[in-house]
Write a protein that holds these residues in place. Structure first.
Motif, PDB file in Angstrom:
ATOM      1  N   LYS A  92       0.795  -1.109   0.037  1.00 33.77           N
ATOM      2  CA  LYS A  92      -0.099   0.097  -0.116  1.00 33.77           C
ATOM      3  C   LYS A  92       0.815   1.394   0.047  1.00 33.77           C
ATOM      4  N   ASP A  99       4.716  -1.939   2.152  1.00 33.49           N
ATOM      5  CA  ASP A  99       4.136  -0.582   2.194  1.00 33.49           C
ATOM      6  C   ASP A  99       4.860   0.542   2.184  1.00 33.49           C
ATOM      7  N   GLU A 148       9.233  -2.091   4.478  1.00 30.86           N
ATOM      8  CA  GLU A 148       8.184  -1.022   4.721  1.00 30.86           C
ATOM      9  C   GLU A 148       9.078   0.208   4.408  1.00 30.86           C
TER      10      GLU A 148
END
Ligand code: UD1
Ligand code: CA
Length: 455
Positions: free
Chosen positions: A321, A339, A356
């Motif tokens: 995301k 993400d 991340e």
């Protein structure tokens, strides 16, 4: 409710395609024609679906799947002969729908409505038809003055007056299975093509006192039969419009649907915007609130909510995301990007995991690597993964800082929170928290130019 079976005709040679591939394996919006037809048949059939194969049948079977049922037509003696071969495997009773493997645009709604009409009207056969301005190449529907169907004449056999008829045979029909079986052996091949025409069964049924109907539909695109590459591109255009409109109706913004190419099975979340020139190929699942494109090229990948993929290619990988990618990034197979990662311009990532929040902002190659979270890559980093015989992995732990123009010669590990100095070629592991400098020291020769060349 009657049992509904289907026969899909796909044994023809498709010579007009001028291709080494069987006609029905050519793709429309990423999905082979035969698979389109089969999946529509599947939606309305309650009984067997038999696909008739002949020419290049290995290709057709491997495309549609070994698990499906086939009838082999050894010689292509015509559509009537093909249907007869399949009928041997169709159970008695009920209705059999005959479809052409080269007509992928027929919809489930049309097939359902035609089957309902057929069953209610108690006709022995119902042919799906449409009026089209340019009926060239299609069989024409012959009707009496009162409008009842008299039969179908093929273009090759038609008189000049018959050729002017605009109502055409789609090549899709519903038959009473038992009655089709009863008359199919009465077909003759005394016609211009020397073939057994399935279309002649209508006149034979009428001669035997049965009723025959036509189910005329308004959308002529649905009936399009594909015989050459021009028609293939026309079908692609129609299908593209359908696919794009379905996405738009479920909340996706597509700025220029004419220039957006989305595969048949793609899923896209609401509030995602797809910008022009983007190709979202088979197997892609795109989240919501993403910005895809311009000119994104995605295949078999998953993109998480809120990510931006600008002018980049992603293949067989998973992107998390709120990832910012591109322009001009290339994510090759087998990557898992977490993400909030940034994969910036001219960055290539292959067979790697990226944790991340890691930033790979520009001009970097990350191959065969396991990268932790919060890592910062300086511009021009290269994971040197190949020694001319084998590939090796690079490990970069959380929070490491890779200076610009670092070569990481794998196998090598950079520890948690470690630094590499710009321009370093790292050949040995760097412990966590350390700084590795692997470059020669700068020498400054004062007044060098003047000494060499004078004032
Ligand atoms: C056929 C119809 C025509 C209709 C058109 C719609 C006949 C005689 N004509 O013409 O009325 O308007 O479709 O697109 O039916 N096939 C076999 N075995 C064979 C011959 C064909 O399996 O021996 C298959 C082909 O692979 C193809 C389908 O039947 O999927 C139709 O054959 P094709 O030769 O394309 O027929 P058309 O000339 O288009
Ligand atoms: Ca055809």
């Amino acid at each position: 409710m009657s049992n509904i079976s289907a026969i899909i005709l796909a044994a023809g040679s498709g010579t007009r395609m001028k291709s080494s591939k069987a006609k029905v394996v050519h793709k429309v919006c990423g999905k082979p024609m035969i698979n389109w037809v089969y999946s529509q048949a599947e939606k309305i059939c309650t009984d067997k679906i038999i696909t008739v194969v002949g020419n290049r049948r290995e290709q057709v079977i491997s495309t549609l799947g070994e698990d499906k049922e086939y009838a082999v037509q050894r010689q292509q003696l015509g559509t009537g002969h093909a249907a007869a071969v399949a009928l041997e495997k169709i159970p008695d009773g009920g209705v059999v729908i005959v479809l052409c493997g080269d007509a992928p645009l027929i919809t489930e709604e049309t097939l359902k409505a035609a089957a309902d009409f057929h069953i209610k009207s108690r006709c022995a056969a119902t042919v799906i038809t449409a009026d089209i301005d340019d009926p060239k190449g299609y069989g024409r529907i012959l009707r009496s003055e009162s409008g009842s169907v008299l039969g179908i004449v093929e273009e090759k056999d038609a008189s000049p007056a018959q050729r002017k008829i605009k109502e055409i045979n789609s090549g899709s029909y519903c038959f009473d299975t038992a009655l089709l079986r009863a008359v199919i052996s009465n077909l003759s091949n005394e016609n211009a093509a020397g073939e057994y025409y399935l279309t002649d069964t209508l006149a034979i049924l009428l001669e035997n006192g049965y009723e025959v109907g036509a189910f005329k539909i308004p959308d002529i695109n649905e009936l399009m039969g594909i015989n050459n590459m021009v028609q293939l591109s026309q079908a692609e255009r129609v299908m593209r419009k359908r696919i794009n409109e379905a996405h738009m109706l479920s909340g996706v913004t597509i700025i220029d649907p004419e220039n957006t190419y989305i595969g048949a099975d793609v899923k896209i979340g609401a509030d995602t915007t797809v910008l022009p020139g983007s190709i979202i190929g088979e197997g892609c699942v795109i989240g919501s609130g993403c910005i895809i494109g311009p000119n994104a090229n995605l295949k078999d990948c998953e993109i998480g909510d809120g990510s931006e993929i600008n002018a980049s290619t992603v293949v067989s990988s998973k992107v998390g995301k709120n990832v910012a990618m591109g322009p001009y990034a290339y994510v090759r197979p087998n990557c898992v990007i977490a993400d909030k990662v940034k994969v910036g311009d001219f960055v290539e990532v292959k067979n790697s995991t990226v944790g991340e929040g890691t930033k790979i902002a520009h001009l970097t190659y990350v191959g065969d690597s396991d990268v932790g979270s919060g890592v910062n890559f300086g511009c021009g980093t290269v994971t040197v993964n190949y020694d001319s015989k084998k590939k090796h992995r690079t490990t970069i732990k959380d929070g490491a800082f890779i200076g610009c123009n670092t070569n990481l010669v794998a196998p090598v590990t950079v520890g948690e929170g470690a630094y590499t100095a710009a321009g370093s070629t790292i050949t040995e592991d760097v412990p966590g928290d350390a700084l590795a400098i692997a470059r020669s020291r700068q020498t400054v020769k004062e007044k060098w130019r003047t000494k060499k060349y004078g004032e």
